[in-house]
Every structure is written in C-alpha cells, then in structure tokens.
Design a protein around this motif. Sequence first.
Motif, short mmCIF file in Angstrom:
data_model
loop_
_atom_site.label_atom_id
_atom_site.label_comp_id
_atom_site.label_asym_id
_atom_site.label_seq_id
_atom_site.Cartn_x
_atom_site.Cartn_y
_atom_site.Cartn_z
N GLU A 9 46.64 39.14 33.58
CA GLU A 9 46.87 40.56 33.53
C GLU A 9 47.18 40.71 32.18
O GLU A 9 48.06 40.14 31.59
CB GLU A 9 48.01 40.89 34.52
CG GLU A 9 48.20 42.44 34.57
CD GLU A 9 49.03 42.75 36.04
OE1 GLU A 9 49.14 43.93 36.26
OE2 GLU A 9 49.39 41.83 36.79
N SER A 10 46.84 42.13 31.53
CA SER A 10 47.23 42.40 30.24
C SER A 10 48.40 43.35 30.39
O SER A 10 48.86 43.68 31.45
CB SER A 10 45.95 43.07 29.53
OG SER A 10 45.52 44.26 30.24
N GLU A 11 48.98 43.54 29.21
CA GLU A 11 50.29 44.35 29.13
C GLU A 11 50.13 45.77 29.65
O GLU A 11 50.92 46.58 30.14
CB GLU A 11 50.87 44.42 27.77
CG GLU A 11 51.45 42.81 27.51
CD GLU A 11 51.93 42.72 26.09
OE1 GLU A 11 51.92 43.87 25.19
OE2 GLU A 11 52.28 41.70 25.44
N ASP A 12 48.83 46.35 29.48
CA ASP A 12 48.39 47.63 29.62
C ASP A 12 48.07 47.84 31.35
O ASP A 12 47.63 48.97 31.46
CB ASP A 12 47.41 47.95 28.85
CG ASP A 12 46.08 47.43 28.97
OD1 ASP A 12 45.72 46.51 29.67
OD2 ASP A 12 45.23 47.74 28.37
N THR A 26 36.43 39.34 27.87
CA THR A 26 36.08 40.74 28.34
C THR A 26 37.45 41.35 28.98
O THR A 26 38.44 40.67 29.17
CB THR A 26 34.93 40.77 29.36
OG1 THR A 26 35.58 39.83 30.65
CG2 THR A 26 33.81 40.24 28.73
N ARG A 27 37.28 42.71 29.04
CA ARG A 27 38.34 43.47 29.83
C ARG A 27 37.95 44.18 31.00
O ARG A 27 36.75 44.72 30.90
CB ARG A 27 39.22 44.36 28.88
CG ARG A 27 39.76 43.60 27.43
CD ARG A 27 40.42 44.34 26.51
NE ARG A 27 41.45 45.36 27.27
CZ ARG A 27 42.68 44.93 27.49
NH1 ARG A 27 42.82 43.70 26.94
NH2 ARG A 27 43.54 45.80 27.71
N GLY A 28 38.72 44.28 32.06
CA GLY A 28 38.41 45.22 33.19
C GLY A 28 39.54 45.74 33.78
O GLY A 28 40.53 45.55 33.45
#
Length: 65
Positions: A9-12, A26-28
């Motif tokens: 999980e990313s910070e955003d 990649t991001r999702g």
Amino acid sequence: MRFEANLEESEDGGYVAWCPDPHVRTRGLSPANALDRLRAELRYHVELCPCSGVDDDYVELDVRG
C-alpha cells in the motif's frame, strides 16, 4: 511465464506492484488493479513485437507482500 511480484500500500492510499526482474512498477487504486496493470506491463515486455499476440494468461505472478 512466472514472475516474482511485490505489492504494498502506498502513502496516498493506492497500491504499488513491482517486479524486480525485469524491473517494472505499476500503481493502482486497489491491489487487484495494481496487479492487473503489472501483468499487462510484463506482457508488453515479453512480446517480441505487438503483433506476436501473447495470451492474457501467459504472465503468472508469484505475489509477495
């Protein structure tokens, strides 16, 4: 073809999926979305040309994390 993949999980609030070899990231918005995008990018990297037609199920991910 099987690839090692990492997911976190990313910070955003989104998710990041990446493969160390070949180095693809990649991001999702969800874990499934990030992994689907990673599969698509890896398929693109292993195709000899866009007309080679690598099947959707050609890329398998061994997800860690």
